[in-house]
Design a protein around this motif. Sequence first.
Motif, PDB file in Angstrom:
ATOM      1  N   SER C  41       0.663  -1.126   0.140  1.00 29.95           N
ATOM      2  CA  SER C  41      -0.017   0.165   0.081  1.00 29.95           C
ATOM      3  C   SER C  41       0.922   1.285   0.066  1.00 29.95           C
ATOM      4  O   SER C  41       0.575   2.385  -0.577  1.00 29.95           O
ATOM      5  N   GLN C  83      -7.382   0.684   0.156  1.00 25.98           N
ATOM      6  CA  GLN C  83      -7.514  -0.812   0.892  1.00 25.98           C
ATOM      7  C   GLN C  83      -8.630  -0.779   1.699  1.00 25.98           C
ATOM      8  O   GLN C  83      -9.432  -1.689   1.693  1.00 25.98           O
ATOM      9  N   ASP C 174      -5.957  -1.115  -4.697  1.00 26.80           N
ATOM     10  CA  ASP C 174      -5.725  -1.744  -3.398  1.00 26.80           C
ATOM     11  C   ASP C 174      -6.517  -2.658  -2.788  1.00 26.80           C
ATOM     12  O   ASP C 174      -7.550  -2.522  -2.386  1.00 26.80           O
ATOM     13  N   GLU C 175      -6.167  -4.066  -2.996  1.00 30.95           N
ATOM     14  CA  GLU C 175      -6.992  -5.051  -2.482  1.00 30.95           C
ATOM     15  C   GLU C 175      -8.337  -5.070  -2.990  1.00 30.95           C
ATOM     16  O   GLU C 175      -9.293  -4.716  -2.182  1.00 30.95           O
TER      17      GLU C 175
HETATM   18 MG   LIG Z   1      -2.233  -2.434   2.226  1.00 28.50          MG
END
Ligand SMILES: [Mg+2]
Lengths: 344, 286, 256
Positions: C41, C83, C174-175
């Motif tokens: 991240s 995230q 992010d994810e």
């Molecule tokens: Mg992360």
Amino acid sequence: MQKTISMPNVNLPQSVQRSSALKPIGLGLLIAAAYFIAIPLVFGANGYLLNVFTTMAAVSFISFGVWLTFAIGRINLAQAGFALIGAYVTAILVSRLGVSFWICLPLSGAVAALLGGLIGWPVLRLKGVYFAMITLCITEACRLTALSFPALTRGAQGIVDLPLPGELSLFGLTIIPAFEKGARLPFFYLAGTLMLLGLGFMWLLDTSRVGAVFRSLRQNEDLASSLGINVAKYRVVAFMVSCFYAGVGGAFFATLQQNVYPTTFQVLDSVYFMVYCFVGGLEFVIGPLVGALVMMISFELLHEFQRYQTVIFSGLMILCILLMPNGILSVVNRSGKPEEATNA
Amino acid sequence: MTQVMLNALVVGTTYALIALGITIIFSIMKVVNFAHGQLYMIGGFVVYYFNVVFGLPFWFGLVMSFLIVGLLGVAMELFLFRPVMLRVKREEVTMLLAMGTAVFLESLALLVFGEKQRGVPPIATGIVELFGARLPTGRIVVIVVAAMLIAALMAFIGYTKTGRALRAMAQDREATALQGVNLKWLSAMGFGLGTGLAGLSGGLLVAIFAVHTGAGTAISIKAFLMIMIGGAGVLSGAILGGFVLGFLESVGYALLPGSLTFLIIFLIVICFLIVRPNGIMGKPWG
Amino acid sequence: MLEVRGLTKIFGGLTAVKDLNFTLDAGEILSIIGPNGAGKSTCFKLIASFLNPTTGTVRFNGKDITGIGPHAVARHGIVRTFQENTSFQDMTVREAVLLGYQKDCKASLAGMIFRSPRARRDEREAGDYADHVLDMLGMTGLANTVSAALPHGMLRNLGIAVALAARPKLILLDEPFAGLNSDETKRGVELIRKIRDDGVTPILVEHDMTAVMSVSERIVVVSFGSKIAEGTPAEIQQNEKVIEAYLGAEDTEIGL
Ligand SMILES: [Mg+2]
Ligand SMILES: Nc1ncnc2c1ncn2[C@@H]1O[C@H](COP(=O)(O)OP(=O)(O)OP(=O)(O)O)[C@@H](O)[C@H]1O
């Protein structure tokens, strides 16, 4: 149901927008009619009450600015400070240089906005309590500045005996006649005009894309900036608009009272501007107006309690927060937004 | 110069006491107590009444200022802040509540105590020479008492069970509740401790400066300056902020005319916050 | 298209990202994987200019965009998602997506407020584009739902929708599949391919290995801030260092 009527989805928002624009405009006309026609008809003879309404209108004008800073997620307690700046700009220009009030009025707003931009640029990086505290300090700093430079501001003695607004004419055509001594109606109408213009502009702003950007800043600055929104710029713009309102309002009050002292606007006034926004609710543009109206009328109703007035008033205010922690208008939801219109 | 430094020390220790009070409340409730200055003012009047009106010893009045203003704080937490904080959608409302309380207390004080400036007879006579500077004994006593109180408070928070629970609550309310600590009583007590300190500092300083009902706002503003300098919610920061402000103020008053000092302090603090938005010791917050 | 050179970020004593190098071509699907706390991240934040790197540069289409600020990076065409679930709480899905269009609006501030013809055209274009994006993500039916009321899966989708509405050239995800069930993840994988086919280059950070292995064309593996491997999914699954890093971190199984 979604599948069969999926076509109108594109057109729907626009038609919704058009019909929802009518309601606020109607409300605006209603307020205008009530203020400009009904109040003078009913209370026209009562100079004192007319003054109360004048003050109410001007104070809600200033509070619109505070409301806007709330919209970007900042608790602004500097409003009284910038109002004081506006008041002094007008007082100094009118008394020393004989500049017309009609020029001073917007000019005071511009000066306040400019200073607001300069101070706001760094200060707006602070959030939450820090911003509230620093803006409170700014209000106090404005008072101290007025005290510290007597050559310009005449210190604690204040600038007194300001002339009344003269005639406003364009190409020899009188648009607004000179204000007469002791006449209350001209100020009443001026305050009302300011209030309506201020409200109208706020409404335009709030319903425009800029308003959406401001709201996005309150809800999530990081997400906003990831979308290419220049967060710092928009924050400063909102703050400058707010300061403009303060400056114009301050100039109005200086002229209404025909004097300015360092104590004309102080910390407590900043607090009250904020209170008006809260009482009216932060969801609606009209919140500050409702708040100012409710608060000022209740304050006047307590007039007969004399020296107990403030105690009872602040006591009631605390009680109000206890009973309706989310503002008077919180009972109504932000309109035109059907929650969860479709659910499978 | 020594004179100025000694003055800074006097002012700094008492300011630190004020800042500690507001910091304790801030760290456990996440509320800036805008009524802090008014509570300080009430503390001053409590001492005045016990000492001058009722003719009891100053020290007794001082203890009472802590107790009375502390109990006032407990009541504020129980009957005002807690019910509101449980229901509000926006945190700003609690700040507004604190401001409303400030206005209420101030106007009430005006009714009860009147407009006059009140002071108490000197708590000690004579003048002490220290490093070539002269200080009234009364001020020395105030410094010593304030320093002792700060030490006692730090010891209380650092080493007693209640103190540790307070610190735990400031860090994580839920986790503390899970450990079987009664948060309800603890946060009321913490709030009371904070306001009690405001009362105590008001009571202590009435020995040097007279107090009047309008003194609150100025004190609140100073308290804000101190926690902004030191960093909100950090005890060591509060003490530091108190001394920094005391120092700036003493130097300013020695060199500049009155109103200019605080104007310059405001400017310094604003510039400082641009460089360090979280104060000297503050954690990112926001 | 994207070129990351010697990227390093030190937080106090902790080196979160250490001398990271990689490049990316337009139209390629790249994934960055690594154990928790590896610095993935942080790497995204450095590219998107949410953080300033201690050293190192990020170049995009030949231009140096290191540390120019998040909104400026977005205007160059790089938009990131977050995230954690991130949205504009009180806005409806459509309002949020409309806002994504902001950087492509050409009207001036005053024009927007006073509804100049320009602003109205912006608004029409934004509306059309928002409907297109919502349609692509299958969220048309939720257009008027307030974000705060969305279920988790739709909230993740909304994050992507808002980012896409900003019409990026490069999107940092992010994810995107965090907390999604396998059905939703499968649709997510499809979505990422669709995004790529639409001309937006995606980079993923993701823990769901099945998804990563199926969607990525190339994978960069980071551990303790440094790149330890790079290659095709097949190569990465065989890589000893990678297996070690994951076992060492006691993370879930890698691969299939
Ligand atoms: Mg992360
Ligand atoms: N602002 C910060 N200040 C200090 N340390 C930080 C900061 N942000 C991240 N870190 C640290 O840097 C390291 C890398 O964090 P990062 O969030 O990039 O990991 P990640 O690879 O995304 O992990 P995850 O898979 O859990 O999301 C972690 O040890 C984290 O604690």
